[in-house]
Design an enzyme around this catalytic site. Structure first.
Site, PDB file in Angstrom:
ATOM      1  N   ARG A  88      -3.557  16.533  -8.546  1.00 40.87           N
ATOM      2  CA  ARG A  88      -4.554  15.469  -8.673  1.00 40.87           C
ATOM      3  C   ARG A  88      -5.926  15.947  -9.184  1.00 40.87           C
ATOM      4  O   ARG A  88      -6.524  15.279 -10.025  1.00 40.87           O
ATOM      5  CB  ARG A  88      -4.682  14.679  -7.371  1.00 40.87           C
ATOM      6  N   PRO A 128       0.812  -1.220   0.000  1.00 42.71           N
ATOM      7  CA  PRO A 128       0.000   0.000   0.000  1.00 42.71           C
ATOM      8  C   PRO A 128       0.846   1.271   0.000  1.00 42.71           C
ATOM      9  O   PRO A 128       1.908   1.316   0.610  1.00 42.71           O
ATOM     10  CB  PRO A 128      -0.778  -0.114   1.323  1.00 42.71           C
ATOM     11  N   CYS A 159      -1.567  29.336 -13.785  1.00 37.93           N
ATOM     12  CA  CYS A 159      -2.188  29.866 -15.003  1.00 37.93           C
ATOM     13  C   CYS A 159      -2.875  28.789 -15.827  1.00 37.93           C
ATOM     14  O   CYS A 159      -2.463  28.487 -16.955  1.00 37.93           O
ATOM     15  CB  CYS A 159      -1.146  30.595 -15.820  1.00 37.93           C
ATOM     16  N   GLU A 160      -3.864  28.146 -15.255  1.00 33.74           N
ATOM     17  CA  GLU A 160      -4.662  27.143 -15.956  1.00 33.74           C
ATOM     18  C   GLU A 160      -6.078  27.209 -15.407  1.00 33.74           C
ATOM     19  O   GLU A 160      -6.256  27.234 -14.181  1.00 33.74           O
ATOM     20  CB  GLU A 160      -4.149  25.722 -15.669  1.00 33.74           C
TER      21      GLU A 160
HETATM   22  N1  LLP Z   1       2.522  -1.109  -6.179  1.00 32.22           N
HETATM   23  C1  LLP Z   1       2.673  -0.745  -7.457  1.00 32.22           C
HETATM   24  C2  LLP Z   1       3.400  -1.616  -8.365  1.00 32.22           C
HETATM   25  C3  LLP Z   1       2.141   0.462  -7.907  1.00 32.22           C
HETATM   26  O1  LLP Z   1       2.281   0.807  -9.188  1.00 32.22           O
HETATM   27  C4  LLP Z   1       1.450   1.312  -7.004  1.00 32.22           C
HETATM   28  C5  LLP Z   1       0.902   2.590  -7.444  1.00 32.22           C
HETATM   29  C6  LLP Z   1       1.336   0.891  -5.664  1.00 32.22           C
HETATM   30  C7  LLP Z   1       1.875  -0.332  -5.287  1.00 32.22           C
HETATM   31  C8  LLP Z   1       0.653   1.708  -4.617  1.00 32.22           C
HETATM   32  O2  LLP Z   1      -0.654   1.960  -4.909  1.00 32.22           O
HETATM   33  P1  LLP Z   1      -1.584   2.744  -3.866  1.00 32.22           P
HETATM   34  O3  LLP Z   1      -1.718   1.878  -2.654  1.00 32.22           O
HETATM   35  O4  LLP Z   1      -0.903   4.028  -3.555  1.00 32.22           O
HETATM   36  O5  LLP Z   1      -2.852   2.951  -4.596  1.00 32.22           O
HETATM   37  N2  LLP Z   1      -0.758   9.167  -9.025  1.00 32.22           N
HETATM   38  C9  LLP Z   1      -1.989   8.424  -8.878  1.00 32.22           C
HETATM   39  C10 LLP Z   1      -1.738   7.038  -8.328  1.00 32.22           C
HETATM   40  C11 LLP Z   1      -0.785   6.244  -9.147  1.00 32.22           C
HETATM   41  C12 LLP Z   1      -0.479   4.904  -8.522  1.00 32.22           C
HETATM   42  C13 LLP Z   1       0.707   4.299  -9.150  1.00 32.22           C
HETATM   43  N3  LLP Z   1       1.050   3.029  -8.622  1.00 32.22           N
HETATM   44  C14 LLP Z   1      -2.943   9.212  -7.989  1.00 32.22           C
HETATM   45  O6  LLP Z   1      -2.574  10.286  -7.525  1.00 32.22           O
HETATM   46  O7  LLP Z   1      -4.070   8.783  -7.765  1.00 32.22           O
END
Ligand code: LLP
Length: 449
Positions: A340, A301, A371-372
């Site tokens: 985000r 996570p 500026c968006e």
């Molecule tokens: N493991 C892998 C291989 C991943 O690619 C990711 C997230 C995680 C674990 C962790 O996932 P989480 O528990 O944080 O959901 N920038 C986007 C999220 C991109 C997630 C990329 N990979 C946002 O702000 O929603």
């Protein structure tokens, strides 16, 4: 199972140690955030240690039900800096890194190499060399050319690369398209129909390649549990085939991260305890039913460990009424410190940090200073603030700092770690001088006319 009784940290909007004090100000870890804003300036990122601690505890409690070995790997992409790595060490977590930057930050903070997992779909020569050099570090292989490169590095260094294969289980959570990764068309991982080729390759090169097991990550901000169970079933079937056809045992199983958090009241994610317990039970049942030994289970996570810990404090500058009569509050940050909303149409909850009980039925939008037109942090905030008020935006601990930019040539905010009445600076505010310091002017342009 009674797990619904446990309120895990990711099912709340405010940080674990947040309260409202006598002055009607937001207080976190016993600290008045208005005092912090005065001292450190705005925009300001705040991280509540207790939220991170509690999130890890909830995962640990869920995984306790798994009879085999288990490890919580924190996904560093959500929020990583030296202090966060030290927290990881202190909480005995492992770490998923995806770049040389994250990798070296981890090493500098003495994260144990056996706890580091190198991910990514385009690992560089330098990243692979470092991982193989360090031996105990694990490489989560994404594609064949990477595996071939890892083999040649291992041969030339006379080392053994410890590898997991990242697969695409063909499972899609109900989330934004940009953050789905488990589908067959994803740029990440290996299709199930290709996996035999990889396993034969590994077997043919077992002097230099140590196969540990599989990894799958289906996406992010998932709000239901069944997709995780579905993915585990696919991994179980794959482990069985891998053992019977190739004689390779799944010793390690990394089922990814992706659990959603509560950004707004309408979000109803399962708790971290419920999530990790579901995974623990599902892996146990699946592997036992198939007659396989229980693998060392890893969950990964990111967002659900740090998301709710984070709060961003902004100051309201100019206020104006738009043609549709809605009120528009402009704050001193925006899409550069939190991309985000403009990237995923993400929703956030905001309050007035210096008047927490105030509410308004007015349509109020909190807009950034960049500026968006899309630089809107909250569309319907339900608060009515004026110039000089401080706005707290909740749930900004994950993918804010890590995705921030210097857009419009603005320095990143400072970040404080808050614990038991103490505030420590963990990220210095970037100054304009920091930005200009990186600039170079070609000699032919430097000559003033
Ligand atoms: N493991 C892998 C291989 C991943 O690619 C990711 C997230 C995680 C674990 C962790 O996932 P989480 O528990 O944080 O959901 N920038 C986007 C999220 C991109 C997630 C990329 N990979 C946002 O702000 O929603």
């Amino acid at each position: 199972m009674g797990s619904h009784l446990i309120k895990s940290p990711n099912t709340r909007i405010w940080p674990h140690s947040a309260t409202i004090n006598k002055l009607d100000h937001l207080e976190i870890a016993g600290l008045d955030v208005c005092d912090l804003a005065k001292k450190y300036g705005t925009p300001l990122w705040l991280m509540d240690y207790a939220s991170i601690f509690q999130a890890n505890e909830a995962c640990k409690r869920g995984l306790e039900h798994y009879p085999g070995e288990k490890t919580i790997l924190y996904a560093g992409k959500a929020f990583l800096c030296l202090a966060m790595c030290k927290i990881i060490n202190q909480l005995d977590m492992g770490l998923d890194v995806v770049s040389l930057g994250e990798f070296k930050t981890a090493l500098q903070a003495n994260v144990k190499t056996q706890n580091i997992f190198l991910h990514g779909n385009n690992k560089s020569l330098k990243e692979l060399e470092l991982a193989i050099e360090l031996e105990q570090c694990k490489i989560v292989v994404d594609n064949m050319s990477e595996l071939t490169l890892a083999l040649s590095i291992s041969k030339s260094k006379q080392k053994k690369a410890r590898i997991l294969l990242r697969i695409k289980p063909g499972i899609e959570p109900d989330t934004h398209d940009h953050i789905k990764t488990g589908q067959e068309t994803s740029k990440f991982g290996i299709g199930l129909n290709e996996i035999n080729e990889y396993l034969s390759f590994i077997n043919a090169n077992d002097e230099n390649l140590d196969f540990l097991g599989f990894h799958a990550h289906i996406g992010s901000q998932a709000l239901e549990l069944d997709v995780f169970e579905d993915s585990i079933k696919v991994l179980g079937d794959l482990s069985l085939k891998t053992q019977s056809v190739h004689g390779l045992k799944t010793r390690l199983l990394d089922v990814g991260g992706g659990l959603g958090i509560t950004y707004i009241e309408q979000d109803k994610p399962p708790g971290l305890y419920e999530w990790s317990l579901t995974i623990a039970r599902s892996v146990q049942e699946t592997y036992q039913k198939l007659g396989l030994d229980l693998p060392h289970l890893m969950i990964e996570p990111g967002r659900s460990i740090v998301g709710t810990a984070g709060v961003t404090i902004y100051e309201v500058g100019h206020v104006k009424r738009l043609a549709n009569n809605s009120l528009c509050l402009a704050v001193d940050g925006g899409m550069a410190d939190n991309p985000r909303p403009s990237t995923y149409d993400a929703k956030y909850t905001a309050k007035i940090a210096n008047a927490m009980s105030s509410e308004s039925a007015e349509k109020v939008s909190i807009v950034g200073k960049y500026c968006e037109s899309g630089d809107i942090i909250v569309k319907d905030a339900g608060i009515e603030a004026g110039t000089g008020d401080l706005i707290a935006v909740f749930g900004t601990g994950a993918y804010n700092y890590s995705m921030s930019s210097n857009y419009n040539r603005t320095g990143r905010p400072a970040c404080l770690l808050l614990k038991d009445g103490q505030a420590d600076l963990i990220l210095e505010r970037e100054t304009i001088d920091d930005l200009i310091r990186q600039d170079r002017v070609p000699a032919w342009l430097a000559r003033e006319r």
